[in-house]
Structure formats: structure tokens, C-alpha cells
Design a protein around this motif. Structure first.
Motif, short mmCIF file in Angstrom:
data_model
loop_
_atom_site.label_atom_id
_atom_site.label_comp_id
_atom_site.label_asym_id
_atom_site.label_seq_id
_atom_site.Cartn_x
_atom_site.Cartn_y
_atom_site.Cartn_z
N GLU A 6 0.82 -1.21 0.00
CA GLU A 6 0.00 0.00 0.00
C GLU A 6 0.86 1.26 0.00
OE1 GLU A 6 -0.49 -2.63 1.73
OE2 GLU A 6 -2.61 -3.22 1.76
N GLN A 7 2.01 1.21 0.70
CA GLN A 7 2.94 2.35 0.68
C GLN A 7 3.38 2.66 -0.73
OE1 GLN A 7 6.31 1.45 3.10
NE2 GLN A 7 5.17 1.41 5.03
N VAL A 8 3.80 1.63 -1.44
CA VAL A 8 4.29 1.82 -2.81
C VAL A 8 3.18 2.39 -3.69
CG1 VAL A 8 5.14 0.65 -4.88
CG2 VAL A 8 6.04 0.03 -2.62
N LEU A 9 1.97 1.83 -3.60
CA LEU A 9 0.86 2.29 -4.43
C LEU A 9 0.51 3.75 -4.12
CD1 LEU A 9 -1.46 -0.87 -4.31
CD2 LEU A 9 -0.02 -0.09 -6.20
N VAL A 10 0.48 4.09 -2.85
CA VAL A 10 0.13 5.45 -2.46
C VAL A 10 1.18 6.46 -2.93
CG1 VAL A 10 -0.07 7.00 -0.47
CG2 VAL A 10 -1.37 4.88 -0.53
N THR A 11 2.47 6.13 -2.72
CA THR A 11 3.51 7.08 -3.10
C THR A 11 3.64 7.21 -4.62
OG1 THR A 11 5.20 5.34 -2.87
CG2 THR A 11 4.81 6.77 -0.97
N VAL A 12 3.47 6.10 -5.35
CA VAL A 12 3.48 6.19 -6.81
C VAL A 12 2.30 7.04 -7.30
CG1 VAL A 12 3.18 4.88 -8.95
CG2 VAL A 12 4.75 4.05 -7.21
N GLY A 13 1.12 6.78 -6.74
CA GLY A 13 -0.05 7.57 -7.12
C GLY A 13 0.11 9.04 -6.78
N LEU A 14 0.70 9.32 -5.62
CA LEU A 14 0.91 10.71 -5.22
C LEU A 14 1.91 11.39 -6.15
CD1 LEU A 14 0.39 12.96 -3.20
CD2 LEU A 14 2.22 12.04 -1.78
N SER A 15 2.94 10.65 -6.57
CA SER A 15 3.92 11.20 -7.51
C SER A 15 3.25 11.60 -8.82
CB SER A 15 5.02 10.17 -7.77
OG SER A 15 5.92 10.64 -8.75
N LEU A 16 2.42 10.71 -9.36
CA LEU A 16 1.72 11.02 -10.62
C LEU A 16 0.74 12.18 -10.44
CD1 LEU A 16 0.98 7.36 -11.81
CD2 LEU A 16 2.78 8.90 -12.62
N ALA A 17 0.03 12.17 -9.31
CA ALA A 17 -0.92 13.26 -9.05
C ALA A 17 -0.21 14.59 -8.85
CB ALA A 17 -1.75 12.92 -7.80
N GLY A 18 0.97 14.54 -8.22
CA GLY A 18 1.73 15.78 -8.01
C GLY A 18 2.19 16.40 -9.32
N VAL A 19 2.69 15.56 -10.23
CA VAL A 19 3.10 16.07 -11.55
C VAL A 19 1.90 16.66 -12.28
CG1 VAL A 19 3.99 15.42 -13.82
CG2 VAL A 19 5.06 14.50 -11.76
N ALA A 20 0.75 15.97 -12.23
CA ALA A 20 -0.45 16.47 -12.89
C ALA A 20 -0.91 17.79 -12.29
CB ALA A 20 -1.56 15.43 -12.78
N LEU A 21 -0.79 17.92 -10.96
CA LEU A 21 -1.20 19.17 -10.30
C LEU A 21 -0.29 20.33 -10.70
CD1 LEU A 21 -3.01 20.58 -8.25
CD2 LEU A 21 -1.44 19.85 -6.44
N LEU A 22 1.03 20.06 -10.76
CA LEU A 22 1.96 21.10 -11.19
C LEU A 22 1.69 21.51 -12.64
CD1 LEU A 22 5.30 19.80 -9.61
CD2 LEU A 22 3.89 21.70 -8.82
N GLN A 23 1.38 20.53 -13.49
CA GLN A 23 1.06 20.85 -14.88
C GLN A 23 -0.22 21.67 -14.98
OE1 GLN A 23 0.87 17.04 -16.83
NE2 GLN A 23 3.07 16.99 -17.26
N ALA A 24 -1.22 21.28 -14.19
CA ALA A 24 -2.48 22.01 -14.23
C ALA A 24 -2.35 23.43 -13.72
CB ALA A 24 -3.53 21.25 -13.40
N THR A 25 -1.43 23.63 -12.79
CA THR A 25 -1.27 24.96 -12.18
C THR A 25 -0.39 25.88 -13.03
OG1 THR A 25 -1.45 23.94 -9.99
CG2 THR A 25 -0.59 26.19 -10.09
N TRP A 26 0.75 25.35 -13.51
CA TRP A 26 1.70 26.20 -14.21
C TRP A 26 2.00 25.76 -15.65
CZ3 TRP A 26 3.18 25.39 -8.82
CH2 TRP A 26 3.00 26.54 -8.05
N GLY A 27 1.30 24.76 -16.13
CA GLY A 27 1.49 24.32 -17.50
C GLY A 27 2.55 23.24 -17.61
N ALA A 28 2.52 22.51 -18.72
CA ALA A 28 3.43 21.38 -18.92
C ALA A 28 4.79 21.81 -19.45
CB ALA A 28 2.80 20.37 -19.87
N ASP A 29 4.89 23.00 -20.02
CA ASP A 29 6.15 23.44 -20.61
C ASP A 29 7.12 23.91 -19.54
OD1 ASP A 29 5.13 22.94 -23.14
OD2 ASP A 29 4.34 24.98 -23.36
N ALA A 30 8.41 23.72 -19.82
CA ALA A 30 9.45 24.21 -18.91
C ALA A 30 9.45 25.73 -18.88
CB ALA A 30 10.81 23.69 -19.36
N ARG A 31 9.68 26.28 -17.73
CA ARG A 31 9.72 27.74 -17.56
C ARG A 31 11.13 28.19 -17.20
NH1 ARG A 31 4.75 30.43 -16.63
NH2 ARG A 31 2.94 29.05 -16.77
N PRO A 32 11.55 29.32 -17.72
CA PRO A 32 12.89 29.83 -17.36
C PRO A 32 12.97 30.11 -15.86
CG PRO A 32 12.00 31.00 -19.26
CD PRO A 32 10.87 30.19 -18.70
N PHE A 33 14.06 29.65 -15.26
CA PHE A 33 14.23 29.84 -13.82
C PHE A 33 14.92 31.17 -13.56
CE2 PHE A 33 15.80 28.94 -9.55
CZ PHE A 33 14.72 28.27 -8.99
#
Length: 296
Positions: free
Chosen positions: A99-126
Motif C-alpha cells: 500500500e505504501q508503494v501504491l500510495v507514493t506512486v499515485g501521489l507522484s503522478l498526481a503531483g506532476v499532474a497538479l503542477l502541470q495544471a497549475t503552471w502548465g506542462a512546458d518548462a519555464r525559465p528559472f
């Protein structure tokens, strides 16, 4: 000779980035026995929080103290997310590995999706300070300051972690817990507080890697944490689960192998060699460079 110096120092800069991510992973697995696949999320949060703070937080941004303030904000954000993840999602699952593995893998995918939804999928200049875009002459090589900054940060973090583990009460609890968690629990010590602290330390180191990785690469993207996490796991396995010093040694080896092989060979060959090195270590010394042989 200048080329060798340049490749060595840039390789050490890459190694420093890997170590900052891997050190937290190693501690979390060594003490809590958790393979945290969501660790890259802490890196992404730190990178984007630093990027946001540099443009929106009063007093942040610029070349001096403002940049430091932005990085501190990013590290604090990554640390907070790590603590919340441990308290809300990981703590109820400490005895349930699958369950640990499933939760952390799911959270990783959800986190990337959340960042994409918030700031877009394209790389931004730092928003890098001007001095990090410049180079420093060392033994005939012109070395980017961004890589040198990463090396200095990794050395400071390594020193701080070793000092914490050796000379503080919670550090001693963590070291003892890595060696024998059942014994520490039997002595009446609440290991759960140490679990939360380790997650906070790991989140802070990963968030710092995200902030300084933005300086190193010049951009920030939602998938940056996931790609770095792969090599961080390789570093942890090669160095030995639970060993911060082992992770440092392994990060240096991985960073230098990647840099030299990619330069003198074909692009991407260094990554293949790193995977081959991992296979050799697993076959010949499965406990890793600094790991201990398991006994019955």
C-alpha cells in the motif's frame, strides 16, 4: 587537461544534485523502511515555490539576499509537503509495504499532474541570479558557477546531516533506529516522531535540490523531480540503504560516470553505464558500498 577539470567539476555538480535528493530517500528507507516514490514531488514543490517566490514574494528575487529568501521559501514549502505526506498518507501504512508503494506512486503522478495544471506542462525559465550564469576559471577550465554552487551546498548539507546524526539526541535515535528499530521501540522511545523528522529533513534536502537544480539547468518543469528521482534511487541502492555517506560516495561515482561517458562516448551512453553499474553492484555487493551484510 582543462577539459578533464571541466568534466570533473560539472560531474561533481551533477553528483551534488543527486546527493541532495538521495540523502533524504536513504534516511527515510533506512529508518522508516519506506520506498517513497513521491520524493520527487518534494523536489518539484521546492523548485516551483522558489520560482514563484522570486517573482511574487516581497523582497525575494534578485542576485543577493532576495535569492536566498526565495530558496528558503521553496525549502520551507517542500518541507511542509513532506511532513503532511508522512502524517496523512504514510503513517497509517507503515506496516503495509504494498500500500505504501501504491500510495507514493499515485501521489507522484498526481503531483506532476497538479503542477502541470497549475503552471502548465512546458518548462519555464528559472530566475537565476546573474552570478550563477557566469563561469569561474579553475586550473585552466571555465566552470559554470551554478555547478559550483551545487557542490558547496551538497558539502554543507552532508556536514550538517553528519553532525546532526552524531551529536544530537534525535540524530542518535535515528541512527539507532536504522540499525535496530525494534530495540529503540522497546526502550520506550517514540520512533514515530523520528519518522516525521526524517521526512522533514528529506523534504528539505529535496526541495533545496529543486531550487538549486533550477539554477543548474536554467529551467523548471513538472517532470523534473521524477526524472531526477530515478538516478537518486540508483545512488541510494549503490551507496547502501540508510547510509548518508554511502549515498555521497555513490553520487560522486554516478555523476562522474555520466559526465565522462556522455562526453567521450555518445549522448545517453552515460545513463546506460550507470544502469550497468547498478546491476554490477547488485550482483557483487547487494548491500551497497557502505551497507552492511544482512545477518540472520
Amino acid at each position: 587537461m582543462g577539459t578533464v577539470i571541466l568534466l570533473t567539476l560539472t560531474g561533481l555538480g551533477l553528483a551534488a544534485l543527486y546527493f541532495l535528493v538521495a540523502s533524504g530517500l536513504s534516511l527515510v528507507f533506512g529508518l522508516a523502511d519506506v520506498l517513497n516514490f513521491a520524493h520527487g514531488l518534494f523536489l518539484g514543490v521546492g523548485a516551483y515555490a522558489t520560482w514563484w517566490a522570486a517573482g511574487n514574494l516581497p523582497g525575494a528575487g534578485g542576485d543577493g539576499f532576495g535569492f536566498v529568501l526565495a530558496v528558503v521559501f521553496g525549502v520551507a514549502a517542500g518541507t511542509l509537503v513532506a511532513v503532511l505526506v508522512e502524517l496523512v498518507l504514510i503513517r497509517p501504512l507503515y506496516s503495509r509495504t504494498i500500500e505504501q508503494v501504491l500510495v507514493t506512486v499515485g501521489l507522484s503522478l498526481a503531483g506532476v499532474a497538479l503542477l502541470q495544471a497549475t503552471w502548465g506542462a512546458d518548462a519555464r525559465p528559472f530566475p537565476r541570479p546573474d552570478w550563477t550564469r557566469q563561469v569561474t576559471g579553475i586550473l585552466g577550465a571555465q566552470v559554470p558557477n551554478g555547478g559550483l554552487l551545487l557542490i558547496i551546498a551538497a558539502v554543507l548539507v552532508l556536514g550538517a546531516l553528519l553532525a546532526f546524526l552524531r551529536w544530537t539526541r534525535y540524530g542518535l535515535v535515528i541512527r539507532a533506529g536504522v540499525e535496530n528499530r525494534e530495540m529503540v521501540t522497546a526502550l520506550g522511545i517514540d520512533v514515530r516522531k523520528a519518522f516525521t523528522l526524517v521526512f522533514a529533513i528529506g523534504g528539505a534536502a529535496a526541495a533545496l535540490a529543486g531550487a538549486l537544480g533550477g539554477v543548474y539547468f536554467g529551467t523548471v518543469s513538472p517532470g523534473q523531480g521524477s526524472s531526477l528521482l530515478i538516478f537518486a534511487f540508483i545512488v541510494v541502492v549503490i551507496g547502501g540503504m540508510g547510509s548518508v555517506v554511502g549515498s555521497a560516495y555513490a553520487a560522486v561515482v554516478v555523476g562522474l560516470v555520466q559526465q565522462f561517458v556522455n562526453y567521450y562516448g555518445t549522448s545517453g551512453l552515460g545513463d546506460i553505464c550507470v544502469v550497468g553499474l547498478l546491476a554490477v553492484v547488485l550482483l557483487l555487493r547487494p548491500q551497497g558500498i557502505a551497507g552492511k551484510v544482512a545477518t540472520a
